[in-house]
Design a protein around this motif. Structure first.
Motif, PDB file in Angstrom:
ATOM      1  N   ILE A   4      11.800  -2.730  -1.238  1.00 23.07           N
ATOM      2  CA  ILE A   4      12.365  -1.330  -0.660  1.00 23.07           C
ATOM      3  C   ILE A   4      13.658  -1.398  -1.572  1.00 23.07           C
ATOM      4  CG2 ILE A   4      13.155   0.718   0.616  1.00 23.07           C
ATOM      5  CD1 ILE A   4      10.014   0.183   0.096  1.00 23.07           C
ATOM      6  N   ASP A  23      13.785   6.307   0.380  1.00 23.66           N
ATOM      7  CA  ASP A  23      12.666   5.554   0.909  1.00 23.66           C
ATOM      8  C   ASP A  23      11.562   5.887   0.179  1.00 23.66           C
ATOM      9  OD1 ASP A  23      14.164   4.004   2.140  1.00 23.66           O
ATOM     10  OD2 ASP A  23      13.259   4.305   3.979  1.00 23.66           O
ATOM     11  N   CYS A  26      11.307   5.005  -3.397  1.00 20.05           N
ATOM     12  CA  CYS A  26      10.971   3.566  -3.550  1.00 20.05           C
ATOM     13  C   CYS A  26       9.555   3.213  -3.481  1.00 20.05           C
ATOM     14  CB  CYS A  26      12.016   2.945  -2.641  1.00 20.05           C
ATOM     15  SG  CYS A  26      13.815   3.015  -2.946  1.00 20.05           S
ATOM     16  N   TYR A  27       9.087   3.909  -2.316  1.00 20.21           N
ATOM     17  CA  TYR A  27       7.605   3.803  -2.483  1.00 20.21           C
ATOM     18  C   TYR A  27       6.685   4.081  -3.413  1.00 20.21           C
ATOM     19  CZ  TYR A  27       8.337   2.652   2.436  1.00 20.21           C
ATOM     20  OH  TYR A  27       8.557   1.854   3.767  1.00 20.21           O
ATOM     21  N   ALA A  31       4.555   1.669  -5.839  1.00 20.82           N
ATOM     22  CA  ALA A  31       3.134   1.905  -6.070  1.00 20.82           C
ATOM     23  C   ALA A  31       2.912   1.980  -7.506  1.00 20.82           C
ATOM     24  CB  ALA A  31       2.841   3.248  -5.409  1.00 20.82           C
ATOM     25  N   LYS A  36       3.576  -5.217  -4.856  1.00 12.12           N
ATOM     26  CA  LYS A  36       3.106  -5.469  -3.288  1.00 12.12           C
ATOM     27  C   LYS A  36       4.475  -6.456  -2.773  1.00 12.12           C
ATOM     28  CE  LYS A  36      -1.877  -5.312  -4.168  1.00 12.12           C
ATOM     29  NZ  LYS A  36      -2.896  -6.154  -3.969  1.00 12.12           N
ATOM     30  N   ALA A  58       1.272   2.693  -0.493  1.00 10.02           N
ATOM     31  CA  ALA A  58       2.253   2.404   0.215  1.00 10.02           C
ATOM     32  C   ALA A  58       1.567   2.219   1.773  1.00 10.02           C
ATOM     33  CB  ALA A  58       3.156   3.910   0.305  1.00 10.02           C
ATOM     34  N   ASN A  59       0.579   3.041   2.178  1.00  7.41           N
ATOM     35  CA  ASN A  59       0.237   2.741   3.414  1.00  7.41           C
ATOM     36  C   ASN A  59      -0.557   1.476   3.748  1.00  7.41           C
ATOM     37  OD1 ASN A  59       0.791   5.459   4.129  1.00  7.41           O
ATOM     38  ND2 ASN A  59      -1.372   6.179   3.994  1.00  7.41           N
ATOM     39  N   TYR A  62       2.686  -1.396   2.549  1.00  7.47           N
ATOM     40  CA  TYR A  62       4.056  -1.292   3.156  1.00  7.47           C
ATOM     41  C   TYR A  62       4.350  -0.778   4.622  1.00  7.47           C
ATOM     42  CZ  TYR A  62       6.104  -2.898  -1.151  1.00  7.47           C
ATOM     43  OH  TYR A  62       6.219  -3.703  -2.480  1.00  7.47           O
ATOM     44  N   THR A  64       3.164   2.115   5.701  1.00 12.10           N
ATOM     45  CA  THR A  64       3.731   3.504   5.842  1.00 12.10           C
ATOM     46  C   THR A  64       2.780   4.314   6.380  1.00 12.10           C
ATOM     47  OG1 THR A  64       3.051   4.086   3.753  1.00 12.10           O
ATOM     48  CG2 THR A  64       5.512   3.255   3.804  1.00 12.10           C
TER      49      THR A  64
END
Length: 70
Positions: A4, A23, A26-27, A31, A36, A58-59, A62, A64
């Protein structure tokens, strides 16, 4: 430095305003590049990606939640 923060540095380097260094941005960059947490930026891709794919990436990678994207 985690991914990140690395993504944030890239956004800063290319001249993105402070608001676009958040953030969520950044995600999205991670992506879109297919990066990764354990990958090198050398392995970045430039494939077409949908917003659904960005959220899912992202989920999954990371940890999220969709709340980050609201």
């Amino acid at each position: 430095m985690d991914k990140i923060e690395e993504a944030r540095e890239i956004l800063k380097f290319v001249g993105m305003p402070k608001a676009q260094q958040a953030d969520i941005c950044c995600y999205v960059l991670l992506a879109m590049a297919g990066i990764k947490p354990d990958m090198s930026w050398r392995n970045a891709t430039n494939d077409w990606i949908r917003i659904h794919d960005i959220i899912q990436f992202a989920n999954l990678n990371y940890e999220t939640s969709t709340k980050v994207f609201k």
